[in-house]
Design a protein around this motif. Sequence first.
Motif, PDB file in Angstrom:
ATOM      1  N   ALA A 120      90.806 -44.504  38.929  1.00 12.37           N
ATOM      2  CA  ALA A 120      91.926 -43.941  39.834  1.00 12.37           C
ATOM      3  C   ALA A 120      92.692 -43.505  39.281  1.00 12.37           C
ATOM      4  N   ILE A 121      93.831 -44.096  38.003  1.00 15.23           N
ATOM      5  CA  ILE A 121      94.485 -43.809  37.109  1.00 15.23           C
ATOM      6  C   ILE A 121      94.460 -41.725  36.566  1.00 15.23           C
ATOM      7  N   TYR A 134      95.422 -51.100  38.036  1.00 17.75           N
ATOM      8  CA  TYR A 134      94.143 -50.312  38.327  1.00 17.75           C
ATOM      9  C   TYR A 134      93.766 -49.715  37.945  1.00 17.75           C
ATOM     10  N   SER A 135      92.450 -49.408  38.299  1.00 15.89           N
ATOM     11  CA  SER A 135      91.518 -49.142  38.204  1.00 15.89           C
ATOM     12  C   SER A 135      91.235 -47.305  37.230  1.00 15.89           C
ATOM     13  N   GLN A 168      95.455 -42.764  48.906  1.00 14.70           N
ATOM     14  CA  GLN A 168      94.779 -44.190  49.204  1.00 14.70           C
ATOM     15  C   GLN A 168      93.853 -44.052  50.360  1.00 14.70           C
ATOM     16  N   LEU A 205      93.486 -48.194  45.992  1.00 14.51           N
ATOM     17  CA  LEU A 205      94.786 -48.268  45.605  1.00 14.51           C
ATOM     18  C   LEU A 205      96.171 -49.018  46.000  1.00 14.51           C
ATOM     19  N   THR A 249     102.494 -46.066  33.029  1.00 12.56           N
ATOM     20  CA  THR A 249     101.057 -46.296  33.167  1.00 12.56           C
ATOM     21  C   THR A 249      99.965 -45.199  32.819  1.00 12.56           C
ATOM     22  N   PRO A 298     100.124 -45.185  40.726  1.00 15.67           N
ATOM     23  CA  PRO A 298     101.030 -45.952  38.722  1.00 15.67           C
ATOM     24  C   PRO A 298     102.073 -44.964  38.427  1.00 15.67           C
TER      25      PRO A 298
END
Length: 156
Positions: A23-24, A19-20, A54, A60, A68, A64
């Motif tokens: 994004a997280i 995951y970028s 999304q 995505l 994570t 996560p």
Amino acid sequence: MLDLLVKIKDPRGKHKIAYSLPAILTIAICASLAGADTFVEMEQWAKEKIEWFQKLIPSLPCIPSHDTFGRVFSLIDPDEFEQAFYRWVRGVLPIFADNEIIAIDGKTSRRSGKADKKPLHLVSAFAAQANLVLGQQATAEKSNEKTAIPELLSRL
């Protein structure tokens, strides 16, 4: 929000990234704003909003795990995250009126002390009309609020 979070250095190894980082962090911030207090709650809340995320983050694959979230937050530079978050807040908050009241208050976190350490004591700056905490500063272990307030105000 994603644009501001891209500037945070990603400390993870390139071969282990599913995951970028933006994004997280975006998911974590949204979950926190919705009331999630733990990484498990962030994961649970975000799974309920997977379709919305999304659309917001087309790359995505899924949400996560709480592990994570925990791993990423233990690795990122908290000062970089704080600065990115402040930039985002300044962008979404209306400009404060001349009569905006900023309250400064200190609180000790219950059950945060250990046998050999004092409990965590934080000084917070709160924008009363916006109903928003603008920032927090921990006091030094052998200090009081008077030393933390100037540090907090300088960051704001």
